[in-house]
Scaffold this active site. Structure first.
Site, PDB file in Angstrom:
ATOM      1  N   HIS A  75      21.105 -18.140 -16.393  1.00  0.00           N
ATOM      2  CA  HIS A  75      19.655 -18.215 -16.151  1.00  0.00           C
ATOM      3  C   HIS A  75      19.371 -18.374 -14.668  1.00  0.00           C
ATOM      4  O   HIS A  75      19.839 -19.319 -14.044  1.00  0.00           O
ATOM      5  CB  HIS A  75      19.048 -19.391 -16.919  1.00  0.00           C
ATOM      6  CG  HIS A  75      18.873 -19.116 -18.381  1.00  0.00           C
ATOM      7  ND1 HIS A  75      17.945 -19.763 -19.157  1.00  0.00           N
ATOM      8  CD2 HIS A  75      19.502 -18.238 -19.202  1.00  0.00           C
ATOM      9  CE1 HIS A  75      18.010 -19.299 -20.394  1.00  0.00           C
ATOM     10  NE2 HIS A  75      18.954 -18.384 -20.456  1.00  0.00           N
ATOM     11  N   TYR A 203       9.491 -25.600 -19.555  1.00  0.00           N
ATOM     12  CA  TYR A 203       9.173 -27.036 -19.540  1.00  0.00           C
ATOM     13  C   TYR A 203       7.653 -27.136 -19.481  1.00  0.00           C
ATOM     14  O   TYR A 203       7.042 -26.625 -18.528  1.00  0.00           O
ATOM     15  CB  TYR A 203       9.768 -27.717 -18.307  1.00  0.00           C
ATOM     16  CG  TYR A 203      11.279 -27.854 -18.316  1.00  0.00           C
ATOM     17  CD1 TYR A 203      11.889 -29.030 -18.741  1.00  0.00           C
ATOM     18  CD2 TYR A 203      12.107 -26.828 -17.871  1.00  0.00           C
ATOM     19  CE1 TYR A 203      13.273 -29.185 -18.734  1.00  0.00           C
ATOM     20  CE2 TYR A 203      13.498 -26.963 -17.860  1.00  0.00           C
ATOM     21  CZ  TYR A 203      14.066 -28.144 -18.297  1.00  0.00           C
ATOM     22  OH  TYR A 203      15.429 -28.298 -18.285  1.00  0.00           O
ATOM     23  N   PRO A 295      16.739 -36.846 -20.379  1.00  0.00           N
ATOM     24  CA  PRO A 295      17.250 -35.475 -20.457  1.00  0.00           C
ATOM     25  C   PRO A 295      16.475 -34.433 -19.647  1.00  0.00           C
ATOM     26  O   PRO A 295      16.997 -33.344 -19.390  1.00  0.00           O
ATOM     27  CB  PRO A 295      17.186 -35.152 -21.952  1.00  0.00           C
ATOM     28  CG  PRO A 295      16.215 -36.128 -22.532  1.00  0.00           C
ATOM     29  CD  PRO A 295      16.284 -37.355 -21.682  1.00  0.00           C
ATOM     30  N   LYS A 299      20.673 -33.270 -16.661  1.00  0.00           N
ATOM     31  CA  LYS A 299      21.697 -33.736 -15.716  1.00  0.00           C
ATOM     32  C   LYS A 299      22.828 -34.562 -16.343  1.00  0.00           C
ATOM     33  O   LYS A 299      23.874 -34.743 -15.712  1.00  0.00           O
ATOM     34  CB  LYS A 299      21.027 -34.577 -14.608  1.00  0.00           C
ATOM     35  CG  LYS A 299      20.168 -33.769 -13.677  1.00  0.00           C
ATOM     36  CD  LYS A 299      21.007 -32.838 -12.820  1.00  0.00           C
ATOM     37  CE  LYS A 299      20.204 -31.727 -12.199  1.00  0.00           C
ATOM     38  NZ  LYS A 299      20.817 -30.418 -12.274  1.00  0.00           N
ATOM     39  N   TYR A 387      17.804 -28.699  -9.590  1.00  0.00           N
ATOM     40  CA  TYR A 387      18.069 -28.217 -10.947  1.00  0.00           C
ATOM     41  C   TYR A 387      19.418 -27.473 -11.016  1.00  0.00           C
ATOM     42  O   TYR A 387      20.180 -27.671 -11.967  1.00  0.00           O
ATOM     43  CB  TYR A 387      16.932 -27.296 -11.417  1.00  0.00           C
ATOM     44  CG  TYR A 387      16.940 -27.065 -12.907  1.00  0.00           C
ATOM     45  CD1 TYR A 387      16.231 -27.896 -13.775  1.00  0.00           C
ATOM     46  CD2 TYR A 387      17.671 -26.019 -13.467  1.00  0.00           C
ATOM     47  CE1 TYR A 387      16.253 -27.703 -15.145  1.00  0.00           C
ATOM     48  CE2 TYR A 387      17.701 -25.809 -14.838  1.00  0.00           C
ATOM     49  CZ  TYR A 387      16.989 -26.655 -15.669  1.00  0.00           C
ATOM     50  OH  TYR A 387      17.022 -26.457 -17.029  1.00  0.00           O
TER      51      TYR A 387
HETATM   52  P1  FAD Z   1      30.036 -39.119 -24.483  1.00  0.00           P
HETATM   53  O1  FAD Z   1      29.763 -37.699 -24.755  1.00  0.00           O
HETATM   54  O2  FAD Z   1      29.112 -40.128 -25.038  1.00  0.00           O
HETATM   55  O3  FAD Z   1      31.495 -39.413 -24.987  1.00  0.00           O
HETATM   56  C1  FAD Z   1      31.993 -40.731 -25.118  1.00  0.00           C
HETATM   57  C2  FAD Z   1      33.063 -40.766 -26.173  1.00  0.00           C
HETATM   58  O4  FAD Z   1      33.596 -42.080 -26.208  1.00  0.00           O
HETATM   59  C3  FAD Z   1      32.524 -40.470 -27.564  1.00  0.00           C
HETATM   60  O5  FAD Z   1      33.268 -39.438 -28.169  1.00  0.00           O
HETATM   61  C4  FAD Z   1      32.671 -41.789 -28.299  1.00  0.00           C
HETATM   62  O6  FAD Z   1      32.978 -41.618 -29.668  1.00  0.00           O
HETATM   63  C5  FAD Z   1      33.827 -42.433 -27.535  1.00  0.00           C
HETATM   64  N1  FAD Z   1      33.841 -43.875 -27.694  1.00  0.00           N
HETATM   65  C6  FAD Z   1      32.801 -44.740 -27.704  1.00  0.00           C
HETATM   66  N2  FAD Z   1      33.220 -45.985 -27.972  1.00  0.00           N
HETATM   67  C7  FAD Z   1      34.555 -45.906 -28.137  1.00  0.00           C
HETATM   68  C8  FAD Z   1      35.558 -46.854 -28.468  1.00  0.00           C
HETATM   69  N3  FAD Z   1      35.253 -48.133 -28.718  1.00  0.00           N
HETATM   70  N4  FAD Z   1      36.841 -46.444 -28.563  1.00  0.00           N
HETATM   71  C9  FAD Z   1      37.156 -45.148 -28.355  1.00  0.00           C
HETATM   72  N5  FAD Z   1      36.243 -44.189 -28.053  1.00  0.00           N
HETATM   73  C10 FAD Z   1      34.964 -44.568 -27.945  1.00  0.00           C
HETATM   74  N6  FAD Z   1      22.242 -34.522 -21.641  1.00  0.00           N
HETATM   75  C11 FAD Z   1      21.610 -33.455 -21.186  1.00  0.00           C
HETATM   76  O7  FAD Z   1      21.852 -33.096 -20.041  1.00  0.00           O
HETATM   77  N7  FAD Z   1      20.744 -32.752 -21.998  1.00  0.00           N
HETATM   78  C12 FAD Z   1      20.486 -33.132 -23.294  1.00  0.00           C
HETATM   79  O8  FAD Z   1      19.738 -32.490 -24.009  1.00  0.00           O
HETATM   80  C13 FAD Z   1      21.123 -34.263 -23.796  1.00  0.00           C
HETATM   81  N8  FAD Z   1      20.907 -34.689 -25.061  1.00  0.00           N
HETATM   82  C14 FAD Z   1      21.526 -35.835 -25.481  1.00  0.00           C
HETATM   83  C15 FAD Z   1      21.289 -36.328 -26.760  1.00  0.00           C
HETATM   84  C16 FAD Z   1      21.913 -37.518 -27.209  1.00  0.00           C
HETATM   85  C17 FAD Z   1      21.622 -38.045 -28.605  1.00  0.00           C
HETATM   86  C18 FAD Z   1      22.788 -38.220 -26.338  1.00  0.00           C
HETATM   87  C19 FAD Z   1      23.461 -39.514 -26.783  1.00  0.00           C
HETATM   88  C20 FAD Z   1      23.038 -37.702 -25.058  1.00  0.00           C
HETATM   89  C21 FAD Z   1      22.406 -36.533 -24.622  1.00  0.00           C
HETATM   90  N9  FAD Z   1      22.633 -36.018 -23.355  1.00  0.00           N
HETATM   91  C22 FAD Z   1      22.005 -34.927 -22.905  1.00  0.00           C
HETATM   92  C23 FAD Z   1      23.544 -36.624 -22.440  1.00  0.00           C
HETATM   93  C24 FAD Z   1      24.898 -35.936 -22.470  1.00  0.00           C
HETATM   94  O9  FAD Z   1      25.175 -35.511 -23.769  1.00  0.00           O
HETATM   95  C25 FAD Z   1      25.886 -36.959 -21.958  1.00  0.00           C
HETATM   96  O10 FAD Z   1      25.551 -37.214 -20.604  1.00  0.00           O
HETATM   97  C26 FAD Z   1      27.336 -36.531 -22.086  1.00  0.00           C
HETATM   98  O11 FAD Z   1      27.707 -36.484 -23.443  1.00  0.00           O
HETATM   99  C27 FAD Z   1      28.232 -37.512 -21.337  1.00  0.00           C
HETATM  100  O12 FAD Z   1      29.569 -37.274 -21.658  1.00  0.00           O
HETATM  101  P2  FAD Z   1      30.602 -38.467 -21.725  1.00  0.00           P
HETATM  102  O13 FAD Z   1      31.899 -37.814 -22.052  1.00  0.00           O
HETATM  103  O14 FAD Z   1      30.507 -39.273 -20.499  1.00  0.00           O
HETATM  104  O15 FAD Z   1      30.107 -39.402 -22.921  1.00  0.00           O
HETATM  105  C1  DHB Z   2      18.357 -28.707 -23.011  1.00  0.00           C
HETATM  106  C2  DHB Z   2      18.238 -30.060 -22.866  1.00  0.00           C
HETATM  107  C3  DHB Z   2      17.644 -30.549 -21.736  1.00  0.00           C
HETATM  108  O1  DHB Z   2      17.528 -31.868 -21.554  1.00  0.00           O
HETATM  109  C4  DHB Z   2      17.155 -29.723 -20.754  1.00  0.00           C
HETATM  110  O2  DHB Z   2      16.546 -30.250 -19.676  1.00  0.00           O
HETATM  111  C5  DHB Z   2      17.299 -28.380 -20.899  1.00  0.00           C
HETATM  112  C6  DHB Z   2      17.909 -27.875 -22.044  1.00  0.00           C
HETATM  113  C7  DHB Z   2      18.994 -28.175 -24.248  1.00  0.00           C
HETATM  114  O3  DHB Z   2      19.389 -28.957 -25.111  1.00  0.00           O
HETATM  115  O4  DHB Z   2      19.107 -26.949 -24.364  1.00  0.00           O
END
Ligand code: FAD
Ligand code: DHB
Length: 392
Positions: A75, A203, A295, A299, A387
């Protein structure tokens, strides 16, 4: 007790843990990943959808870019809709860069497949994981699986365990400084097997609240609307969702919207959170374990990837360059980038949402901000460069 010895014990098999593990595998640095839940549960979580160019480059470096380049959607711009009109932010034209729309679930799946192909050890359904002695001389991680105790001795612990994980909580409270902001609303999101309303993301700021039109492919749409913080998915039939989404978009988009049954519906609350520092002794906090952004601006996942970049470089310097400098500077380098994304996500959230109890002055300021943005190339460039992602 089952015991293991590795160089890096990684707690968490989300994108940050898996990406770090994959880069380390390729550099010949031994690591073990453990996660609290199963592989299939992790792959059922629907989360982020937009990858910065630097994140794609990191996934290429980890050797998992093939499917992203084949199936990802490049995009070069997105639409900002407000006051019944829309304004395109031409990221490509303004910055020379673009972003890739490719779901976090797919990123995770690609990384898991690569790890399995490498034969690296991952342990799922690990209960009660706990990091120990990360301020002493024998860092190790303990957990139970199938009621059997396990212990991993290691050089370093990577806390890739998300916001609720045990790593940040194990750091003495006096040694951590946390910063937090809650927003008085959530996002209700759906996935539906319908073509996206536009080929780019939209958006939208509307008097009823924010809306976002995103996608996962040419046939699958991801849509969000701002809801109250205490709202529940049960309050939203598909029909109510589609009606409200269309109401919040300029007419030409609302008219073009194809609707259909949703197959995923969830609510996420919005907040900003940062814990400093991101290293304590031989334990590092990575990704959501150290910071959360709302979100808006997509980021969260991209920050997890940039943290992995800084940590990977630091570990390479430690093992190959025999220098502790990278490790000593990890927290400072990662946080410098984190705070800029925290700022952008906060600003974009403030600009695009309707806050309860906003007075007339604040409302006019928001309108002036959007009007300025639509008329100033300098302002648009600033949005675009944040962005697409600030440089590492
Ligand atoms: P996570 O993906 O949270 O991974 C952490 C891992 O650690 C998980 O698999 C968990 O099971 C594991 N863990 C936790 N506790 C323990 C334990 N005690 N022992 C062993 N393992 C453990 N970001 C965006 O940019 N756009 C979005 O639309 C967006 N939507 C989101 C929706 C939701 C519901 C959530 C929660 C987050 C969203 N995010 C979004 C944020 C993005 O998904 C996260 O920033 C990203 O997943 C971060 O990755 P991570 O690996 O640091 O953490
Ligand atoms: C999506 C999520 C976001 O938070 C965003 O800013 C753009 C796209 C998505 O889930 O596709």
């Amino acid at each position: 007790m089952i015991t293991y010895r590795t160089q890096i014990a990684i707690i968490g098999s989300g994108p940050s843990g898996l990406l770090l593990g994959q880069l380390l595998n390729r550099a010949g640095i031994d690591n073990i990943i453990i996660d609290r839940v199963s592989k299939s549960y992790i792959l059922s979580r629907v989360r982020a959808g937009v990858l910065e160019g630097s994140s794609v480059a990191m996934l290429d470096k980890a050797g998992v870019g093939t499917r992203i380049h084949k199936d990802g959607l490049l995009h070069g711009g997105f639409e900002l809709a407000f006051s019944g009109r829309s304004e395109r932010i031409d990221m490509q034209g303004l910055t020379g860069q673009s972003v890739m729309v490719y779901g976090q679930t797919e990123v995770t799946s690609d990384l898991m497949d690569a790890r399995e192909a490498d034969g690296a050890l991952s342990i799922y359904d690990a209960e009660g994981a706990q990091p120990h002695d990360f301020d002493g001389h024998s860092p190790h991680v303990t957990f139970k699986k199938d009621s059997v105790s396990h212990r991993i001795d290691c050089d370093f612990i990577a806390g890739c365990d998300g916001y609720h994980g045990p790593c940040r909580k194990a750091i003495p409270t006096g040694a951590l400084h946390t910063f937090e902001k809650h927003y008085p609303f959530g996002w209700l999101g759906i996935l539906a097997e319908v073509p996206p309303v536009s080929h780019e993301l939209i958006y939208a700021n509307h008097s009823n609240g924010f809306a976002l039109c995103s996608m996962r492919s040419a046939k699958r749409s991801r849509y969000y609307i701002q809801c109250t913080a205490d709202d529940r998915v049960e309050n939203w039939s598909d029909q109510l969702f589609w009606d409200e989404l269309r109401r919040r978009l300029p007419e030409h988009f609302a008219d073009a919207m194809v609707i259909g049954p949703s197959f995923e519906k969830s609510i996420a609350l919005l907040r900003s959170f940062v814990a400093e520092p991101m290293r304590f002794g031989t334990m590092f906090l990575v990704g959501d374990a150290a910071h959360i952004v709302p979100p808006t601006g997509a980021k969260g996942l991209n920050l997890a990837v940039s943290d992995v970049h800084y940590l990977y470089e630091a570990l390479l310097e430690h093992y190959n360059g025999k220098s502790p400098a990278g490790i000593d500077h990890y927290s400072q380098k990662a946080l410098a980038r984190v705070w800029k994304a925290v700022r952008f996500s906060w600003w974009f959230t403030t600009c695009m949402h309707r806050f309860p109890n906003t007075d007339a002055f604040d409302q006019r300021i928001q309108e002036a901000e959007l009007d300025y943005l639509s008329k100033s190339t300098a302002a648009k460039t600033s949005v675009a460069e944040n962005y697409v992602g600030l440089p590492y």
